[in-house]
Design an enzyme around this catalytic site. Sequence first.
Site, PDB file in Angstrom:
ATOM      1  N   PHE A  65       3.549   5.306   9.938  1.00 10.55           N
ATOM      2  CA  PHE A  65       3.409   3.962   9.364  1.00 10.55           C
ATOM      3  C   PHE A  65       3.599   3.965   7.848  1.00 10.55           C
ATOM      4  O   PHE A  65       3.897   2.921   7.272  1.00 10.55           O
ATOM      5  CB  PHE A  65       1.996   3.396   9.617  1.00 10.55           C
ATOM      6  N   THR A 120      10.817  -2.253  10.662  1.00  7.18           N
ATOM      7  CA  THR A 120      10.687  -3.698  10.508  1.00  7.18           C
ATOM      8  C   THR A 120      11.946  -4.423  10.975  1.00  7.18           C
ATOM      9  O   THR A 120      13.046  -3.844  10.926  1.00  7.18           O
ATOM     10  CB  THR A 120      10.429  -4.028   9.023  1.00  7.18           C
ATOM     11  N   ASP A 121      11.796  -5.675  11.359  1.00  2.43           N
ATOM     12  CA  ASP A 121      12.983  -6.472  11.713  1.00  2.43           C
ATOM     13  C   ASP A 121      13.798  -6.848  10.480  1.00  2.43           C
ATOM     14  O   ASP A 121      14.920  -7.344  10.607  1.00  2.43           O
ATOM     15  CB  ASP A 121      12.581  -7.738  12.495  1.00  2.43           C
ATOM     16  N   GLU A 122      13.243  -6.595   9.282  1.00  2.69           N
ATOM     17  CA  GLU A 122      13.975  -6.961   8.066  1.00  2.69           C
ATOM     18  C   GLU A 122      15.232  -6.118   7.868  1.00  2.69           C
ATOM     19  O   GLU A 122      16.091  -6.465   7.056  1.00  2.69           O
ATOM     20  CB  GLU A 122      13.055  -6.876   6.839  1.00  2.69           C
ATOM     21  N   TYR A 133      13.329  -2.981  -0.354  1.00  2.00           N
ATOM     22  CA  TYR A 133      12.396  -2.610   0.721  1.00  2.00           C
ATOM     23  C   TYR A 133      13.133  -2.428   2.044  1.00  2.00           C
ATOM     24  O   TYR A 133      13.088  -1.362   2.669  1.00  2.00           O
ATOM     25  CB  TYR A 133      11.293  -3.670   0.871  1.00  2.00           C
ATOM     26  N   SER A 134      13.845  -3.484   2.470  1.00  2.00           N
ATOM     27  CA  SER A 134      14.449  -3.406   3.813  1.00  2.00           C
ATOM     28  C   SER A 134      15.580  -2.388   3.858  1.00  2.00           C
ATOM     29  O   SER A 134      15.823  -1.780   4.904  1.00  2.00           O
ATOM     30  CB  SER A 134      14.897  -4.788   4.286  1.00  2.00           C
ATOM     31  N   LYS A 184      13.962   0.948   4.447  1.00  2.00           N
ATOM     32  CA  LYS A 184      13.508   1.059   5.845  1.00  2.00           C
ATOM     33  C   LYS A 184      14.712   1.290   6.764  1.00  2.00           C
ATOM     34  O   LYS A 184      14.660   2.109   7.685  1.00  2.00           O
ATOM     35  CB  LYS A 184      12.756  -0.204   6.282  1.00  2.00           C
ATOM     36  N   ASN A 202       3.538  -9.040  10.811  1.00  2.00           N
ATOM     37  CA  ASN A 202       2.189  -8.873  11.356  1.00  2.00           C
ATOM     38  C   ASN A 202       1.170  -9.666  10.541  1.00  2.00           C
ATOM     39  O   ASN A 202       1.335  -9.844   9.333  1.00  2.00           O
ATOM     40  CB  ASN A 202       1.759  -7.411  11.244  1.00  2.00           C
ATOM     41  N   PRO A 238      -3.082 -13.385   4.031  1.00  2.00           N
ATOM     42  CA  PRO A 238      -4.370 -13.102   3.376  1.00  2.00           C
ATOM     43  C   PRO A 238      -4.463 -13.714   1.978  1.00  2.00           C
ATOM     44  O   PRO A 238      -5.550 -14.133   1.560  1.00  2.00           O
ATOM     45  CB  PRO A 238      -4.397 -11.576   3.270  1.00  2.00           C
ATOM     46  N   LEU A 280       3.340 -21.994  -2.160  1.00  2.00           N
ATOM     47  CA  LEU A 280       4.388 -21.789  -1.164  1.00  2.00           C
ATOM     48  C   LEU A 280       5.710 -21.552  -1.883  1.00  2.00           C
ATOM     49  O   LEU A 280       6.102 -22.341  -2.748  1.00  2.00           O
ATOM     50  CB  LEU A 280       4.454 -23.067  -0.319  1.00  2.00           C
ATOM     51  N   TYR A 281       6.413 -20.457  -1.526  1.00  2.00           N
ATOM     52  CA  TYR A 281       7.718 -20.174  -2.152  1.00  2.00           C
ATOM     53  C   TYR A 281       8.747 -21.208  -1.700  1.00  2.00           C
ATOM     54  O   TYR A 281       8.847 -21.509  -0.509  1.00  2.00           O
ATOM     55  CB  TYR A 281       8.238 -18.807  -1.718  1.00  2.00           C
ATOM     56  N   ASN A 284       6.940 -21.215   7.056  1.00  2.00           N
ATOM     57  CA  ASN A 284       5.844 -20.924   6.125  1.00  2.00           C
ATOM     58  C   ASN A 284       5.014 -22.167   5.804  1.00  2.00           C
ATOM     59  O   ASN A 284       3.798 -22.086   5.587  1.00  2.00           O
ATOM     60  CB  ASN A 284       6.401 -20.315   4.827  1.00  2.00           C
TER      61      ASN A 284
HETATM   62  N1  LIG Z   1       3.256  -5.706   7.586  1.00  2.00           N
HETATM   63  C1  LIG Z   1       4.215  -6.128   8.398  1.00  2.00           C
HETATM   64  O1  LIG Z   1       4.299  -7.318   8.708  1.00  2.00           O
HETATM   65  C2  LIG Z   1       5.203  -5.147   8.971  1.00  2.00           C
HETATM   66  C3  LIG Z   1       6.122  -5.606   9.926  1.00  2.00           C
HETATM   67  C4  LIG Z   1       6.999  -4.696  10.513  1.00  2.00           C
HETATM   68  C5  LIG Z   1       6.956  -3.371  10.135  1.00  2.00           C
HETATM   69  N2  LIG Z   1       6.079  -2.950   9.184  1.00  2.00           N
HETATM   70  C6  LIG Z   1       6.055  -1.516   8.836  1.00  2.00           C
HETATM   71  O2  LIG Z   1       4.802  -1.020   9.245  1.00  2.00           O
HETATM   72  C7  LIG Z   1       4.396   0.036   8.392  1.00  2.00           C
HETATM   73  C8  LIG Z   1       3.012  -0.242   7.842  1.00  2.00           C
HETATM   74  O3  LIG Z   1       3.052  -1.460   7.120  1.00  2.00           O
HETATM   75  P1  LIG Z   1       1.734  -2.061   6.452  1.00  2.00           P
HETATM   76  O4  LIG Z   1       1.921  -3.517   6.340  1.00  2.00           O
HETATM   77  O5  LIG Z   1       0.543  -1.526   7.163  1.00  2.00           O
HETATM   78  O6  LIG Z   1       1.815  -1.405   4.997  1.00  2.00           O
HETATM   79  P2  LIG Z   1       0.683  -1.212   3.896  1.00  2.00           P
HETATM   80  O7  LIG Z   1       1.388  -1.342   2.588  1.00  2.00           O
HETATM   81  O8  LIG Z   1      -0.490  -2.070   4.168  1.00  2.00           O
HETATM   82  O9  LIG Z   1       0.202   0.301   4.104  1.00  2.00           O
HETATM   83  C9  LIG Z   1       0.987   1.384   3.761  1.00  2.00           C
HETATM   84  C10 LIG Z   1       0.091   2.618   3.737  1.00  2.00           C
HETATM   85  O10 LIG Z   1       0.928   3.759   3.442  1.00  2.00           O
HETATM   86  C11 LIG Z   1       0.297   4.541   2.434  1.00  2.00           C
HETATM   87  N3  LIG Z   1       1.347   5.224   1.668  1.00  2.00           N
HETATM   88  C12 LIG Z   1       2.260   4.679   0.823  1.00  2.00           C
HETATM   89  N4  LIG Z   1       3.031   5.641   0.299  1.00  2.00           N
HETATM   90  C13 LIG Z   1       2.627   6.814   0.853  1.00  2.00           C
HETATM   91  C14 LIG Z   1       3.056   8.153   0.716  1.00  2.00           C
HETATM   92  N5  LIG Z   1       4.067   8.497  -0.101  1.00  2.00           N
HETATM   93  N6  LIG Z   1       2.412   9.105   1.436  1.00  2.00           N
HETATM   94  C15 LIG Z   1       1.378   8.780   2.256  1.00  2.00           C
HETATM   95  N7  LIG Z   1       0.916   7.528   2.399  1.00  2.00           N
HETATM   96  C16 LIG Z   1       1.542   6.556   1.708  1.00  2.00           C
HETATM   97  C17 LIG Z   1      -0.477   3.548   1.582  1.00  2.00           C
HETATM   98  O11 LIG Z   1      -1.519   4.187   0.859  1.00  2.00           O
HETATM   99  C18 LIG Z   1      -0.991   2.573   2.650  1.00  2.00           C
HETATM  100  O12 LIG Z   1      -2.214   3.028   3.177  1.00  2.00           O
HETATM  101  C19 LIG Z   1       5.471   0.167   7.319  1.00  2.00           C
HETATM  102  O13 LIG Z   1       6.345   1.198   7.684  1.00  2.00           O
HETATM  103  C20 LIG Z   1       6.186  -1.183   7.367  1.00  2.00           C
HETATM  104  O14 LIG Z   1       7.534  -1.052   6.975  1.00  2.00           O
HETATM  105  C21 LIG Z   1       5.202  -3.807   8.591  1.00  2.00           C
END
Ligand SMILES: NC(=O)c1ccc[n+]([C@@H]2O[C@H](COP(=O)([O-])OP(=O)(O)OC[C@H]3O[C@@H](n4cnc5c(N)ncnc54)[C@H](O)[C@@H]3O)[C@@H](O)[C@H]2O)c1
Length: 331
Positions: free
Chosen positions: A77, A120-122, A147-148, A151, A177, A189, A203-204, A246
């Site tokens: 993750f 991610t779907d992005e 970012y995307s 990924k 999520n 949040p 709102l953007y 949104n």
């Molecule tokens: N949030 C969403 O809506 C969403 C949707 C689809 C996919 N994702 C994917 O899910 C995953 C988790 O997303 P999230 O929203 O929980 O992210 P988040 O930013 O809340 O958490 C990321 C975590 O990774 C840790 N981290 C960052 N860099 C690190 C490193 N170099 N080594 C170790 N730990 C590290 C951070 O400390 C944090 O705890 C990501 O891969 C994201 O791309 C997120």
Amino acid sequence: MRVLVTGGAGFIGANFVHQTVRERPDVHVTVLDALTYAGDEASLADVADAITFVRGDVADAEVVDRLVADADLVVHFAAESHNDNSLSDPWPFVQTNVIGTFTLLEAVRRHGVRYHHISTDEVYGDLELDDPAKFTDQTPYNPSSPYSSTKASSDLLVRAWVRSFGVQATISNCSNNYGPYQHVEKFIPRQITNLVDGVRPKLYGTGQNVRDWIHVEDHNTAVWAIVERGEIGQTYLIGADGEVDNKTVVETLLELMGQDRDAYDLVSDRPGHDLRYAIDATRLRTELGWRPQYGSFRDGLAATVEWYRANEAWWRPRKDATEAKYATLGR
Ligand SMILES: NC(=O)c1ccc[n+]([C@@H]2O[C@H](COP(=O)([O-])OP(=O)(O)OC[C@H]3O[C@@H](n4cnc5c(N)ncnc54)[C@H](O)[C@@H]3O)[C@@H](O)[C@H]2O)c1
């Protein structure tokens, strides 16, 4: 089973750890997390006695090798995950999302460990608002932001490591999520905590952008379904048919929190802000028999509002710094 969860102190990872400890007593969880600004050990306080926590970087080959050697499964993750930050400073995104994934892939290759990659779907870019199409695993990659694109790069590394080296990996690309333990910098949040503080939501643009929302618990049951029943080398899209614009998200939050539905302000849009995401999760439903537990976005949102109301001690320490950062961007 010994599971190494990277990024387990972040939003989705922490929920995954809670769900796993609660529902799978046969699994031992080790979390590897660098505790960046996005990670918080407090998100794991309730399960601290049941897991092993290691503070470390997924791009640190030595620590990764040691932990992977001891695991039966890695669920990855950890990422830099905030689009706005990727526009102001892309480098940490390349380092963590690309180099970090490379480092894990090399370790699972050496040790023959099963690997599941969270994405991610992005990576698919965006859809027009009036386009009936949804993303499938056949949609070409077309990422918009740093970012995307990082990924997308990491997903392609996984595919190549499966094909070239026979790594036992699966990939999932999930839609947006929401739920407990999400950082207050993120859309839902931020709006909830602003409303708790008596600040009008922002709102953007015009709020027409559509996201396909899924409760984090549903994302994580899908991850387990893929780990247990998914086909190696395959990509699964995770989504719960939760398309909402949104503007409607903000209006619903205002209503759930007892305010007028129009009590919000419009602010300038983010550059390159994707218009619409939508997931076709048919394969996940038909091939793996997965179903979301949250019946509607509104129910999930109401539960999330209650969680933030009840857990102010968790989010309050991050709120001021987050708003100060947004203020410099005029958002
Ligand atoms: N949030 C969403 O809506 C969403 C949707 C689809 C996919 N994702 C994917 O899910 C995953 C988790 O997303 P999230 O929203 O929980 O992210 P988040 O930013 O809340 O958490 C990321 C975590 O990774 C840790 N981290 C960052 N860099 C690190 C490193 N170099 N080594 C170790 N730990 C590290 C951070 O400390 C944090 O705890 C990501 O891969 C994201 O791309 C997120």
